[in-house]
Every structure is written in structure tokens, then in C-alpha cells.
Design a protein around this motif. Structure first.
Motif, mmCIF file in Angstrom:
data_model
loop_
_atom_site.group_PDB
_atom_site.id
_atom_site.type_symbol
_atom_site.label_atom_id
_atom_site.label_comp_id
_atom_site.label_asym_id
_atom_site.label_seq_id
_atom_site.Cartn_x
_atom_site.Cartn_y
_atom_site.Cartn_z
ATOM 1 N N ALA A 104 11.824 85.599 -18.881
ATOM 2 C CA ALA A 104 12.489 86.441 -19.901
ATOM 3 C C ALA A 104 11.626 87.601 -20.385
ATOM 4 N N ALA A 105 10.212 87.305 -20.604
ATOM 5 C CA ALA A 105 9.353 88.213 -21.069
ATOM 6 C C ALA A 105 9.262 89.281 -19.724
ATOM 7 N N ARG A 108 12.268 91.457 -19.782
ATOM 8 C CA ARG A 108 12.354 92.892 -20.802
ATOM 9 C C ARG A 108 11.407 93.867 -20.426
ATOM 10 N N ASN A 111 12.652 95.703 -17.289
ATOM 11 C CA ASN A 111 14.287 95.965 -17.149
ATOM 12 C C ASN A 111 14.922 95.239 -16.007
ATOM 13 N N GLU A 174 4.771 89.848 -25.378
ATOM 14 C CA GLU A 174 6.161 89.616 -25.416
ATOM 15 C C GLU A 174 6.038 88.037 -25.871
#
Length: 239
Positions: A104-105, A108, A111, A174
Motif C-alpha cells: 500500500a505504501a 501510494r 501511483n 509512509e
């Protein structure tokens, strides 16, 4: 209640964590046997005693065999490896959560959806062993609650598969949202993405020493040599 306190005075990485658990007394043979259920036949573990600024601790090497240099795995592949293993459900769930958080980090930052992220360094055999091994160590040592010190952040840049990136590395930043950190005068990567991800899942509370009767202390050694001992210290005891 049996607790562990991670004293990250010189930072944290996956290999330093696992080495500190071995230094605490976790048998290398038991750890290796449990990790063999991952079905990754391309590695073995080697532990040695080394000194950092006169303090002796354990240095752990995940020795990857010639056919084990697979550096590009997706989240689904890693989840499958862990899910098919013979590890207990708690270890599986925590290990998978760590990799989901990393994905997930990275997603982000780049993108991308989490399931499309290519794990480079973190998808390698040694990183999988560091993550699953650290979670497994908490289970095998019957630790019920984990605490950690605030984390030191270095400055400067570090080389990655994507090129030079600022410290703390974007994935580390993150993963540590909401975690207390402090800046130190060091142009080194003190907290790696793998170390950050493990702590973010295992640690219940970040702060200074809780009231505990200490029983054991283990030191896990990192790769570099500098003025401050490149070590992670783990205390275990009873609250």
C-alpha cells in the motif's frame, strides 16, 4: 504479561531485529525449522558473534543460494507463499499484514494499485525471511505485547531499485505515519522500509521504557560500522 521492548537507538532493519531475537536465546535451529515450511529452499541462516564499539551481539546472514535470487515478486505471490506454509494463523496474518502495508505504501508513492506493485528488495528471499522470522520469533518466545522506542531518522539519500531517493525513504515515511520519530545527525539510512513495516504491525505502543522486570537482553548487529554501535537492542521481561 511477557513483553518485549525494542530499543532502536541506532535504527532498525529486518535482519537486525531477527538477529536480536537470536541473541535473546531463540535457537537458530528452531527458527530455521519453522521457516522451512515456507517452501523456500533457496536459503539457509548463519549467525555469528560480532562486536560493535566493544559491545558483542549477533549478526545474522540469510545466505541465498544461486537459484534463490528472485527480486521481483508481487504481493499475491508473497501472500501465497506465506498462506501455503505450515506456520500458525497468527504468524501468517501478521506477516501478510506487513507485506500488505508495504504494498500500500509503495502503491501510494508510485501511483499503482497495491496488487500491481513489484517488490524489489523487499520481495527477495532474505526480506521474506526477515519479516516472517521476526513475527515467528515473537510467537516462539511467547511475547504478549511489544513496545518500541521512538525511531531515529537519518538525512541524505539512499540508492534503491528506482534510483536515489531522500531519507527517510518514501516507503519508510509512509509506513511510519503516526509513529514518533526524531532526527539525528547521520547521513545513513537508519530505518529501512522492512524494519519500519515490521514495527508498525508488531508494536502496540511507541515511547520510552515501560515499567517492567527485565529478564533478557539481546543485541542484533547491522552491516555498517560508525561512531554509534550499529545495533538494535531488545529487552524482554514481565510487567
Amino acid at each position: 504479561m511477557k513483553i518485549a521492548y525494542f530499543d532502536c537507538f541506532s535504527g532498525v532493519s529486518g535482519d537486525m531485529l531477527l538477529a536480536a531475537f537470536i541473541d535473546l536465546g531463540l535457537p537458530l535451529e528452531q527458527l530455521s525449522k519453522e521457516l522451512s515450511s515456507l517452501g523456500l529452499d533457496e536459503f539457509h541462516l548463519e549467525a555469528s558473534r560480532v562486536s560493535k564499539c566493544g559491545i558483542f551481539g549477533t549478526k545474522l546472514n540469510v545466505v541465498v543460494h544461486e537459484n534463490g535470487h528472485h527480486h521481483h515478486r508481487h504481493l499475491g505471490e508473497i501472500v501465497g507463499i506465506i498462506g501455503r506454509s505450515g506456520l500458525d494463523d497468527w504468524v501468517k496474518d501478521k506477516s501478510i499484514k506487513i507485506f500488505e502495508n508495504i504494498a500500500a505504501a509503495e502503491g501510494r508513492i508510485h501511483n499503482l494499485p497495491a496488487d500491481k506493485v513489484h517488490f524489489h528488495e523487499v520481495g527477495a528471499v532474505d526480506s521474506i525471511v526477515d519479516v516472517v522470522g521476526s513475527v515467528l520469533a515473537v510467537r516462539l518466545l511467547e511475547i504478549e505485547r511489544v513496545y518500541s522506542s521512538p525511531l531515529p531518522m537519518g538525512r541524505g539519500f539512499v540508492s534503491t531499485a528506482h534510483g536515489m531517493v531522500p531519507l527517510p525513504a518514501p516507503a519508510t515515511a509512509e509506513l511510519l505515519k503516526g509513529v514518533p520519530v526524531h532526527w539525528v545527525n547521520s547521513e545513513k539510512e537508519l530505518v529501512t522500509p522492512t524494519g519500519a513495516a515490521i514495527l508498525a504491525v508488531l508494536v502496540s505502543e511507541f515511547g520510552y521504557f515501560p515499567p517492567v522486570r527485565w529478564e533478557r537482553i539481546g543485541y542484533g548487529c547491522g552491516n555498517s560500522d560508525r561512531k554509534v554501535p550499529n545495533m538494535l537492542r531488545i529487552f524482554t521481561g514481565w510487567s
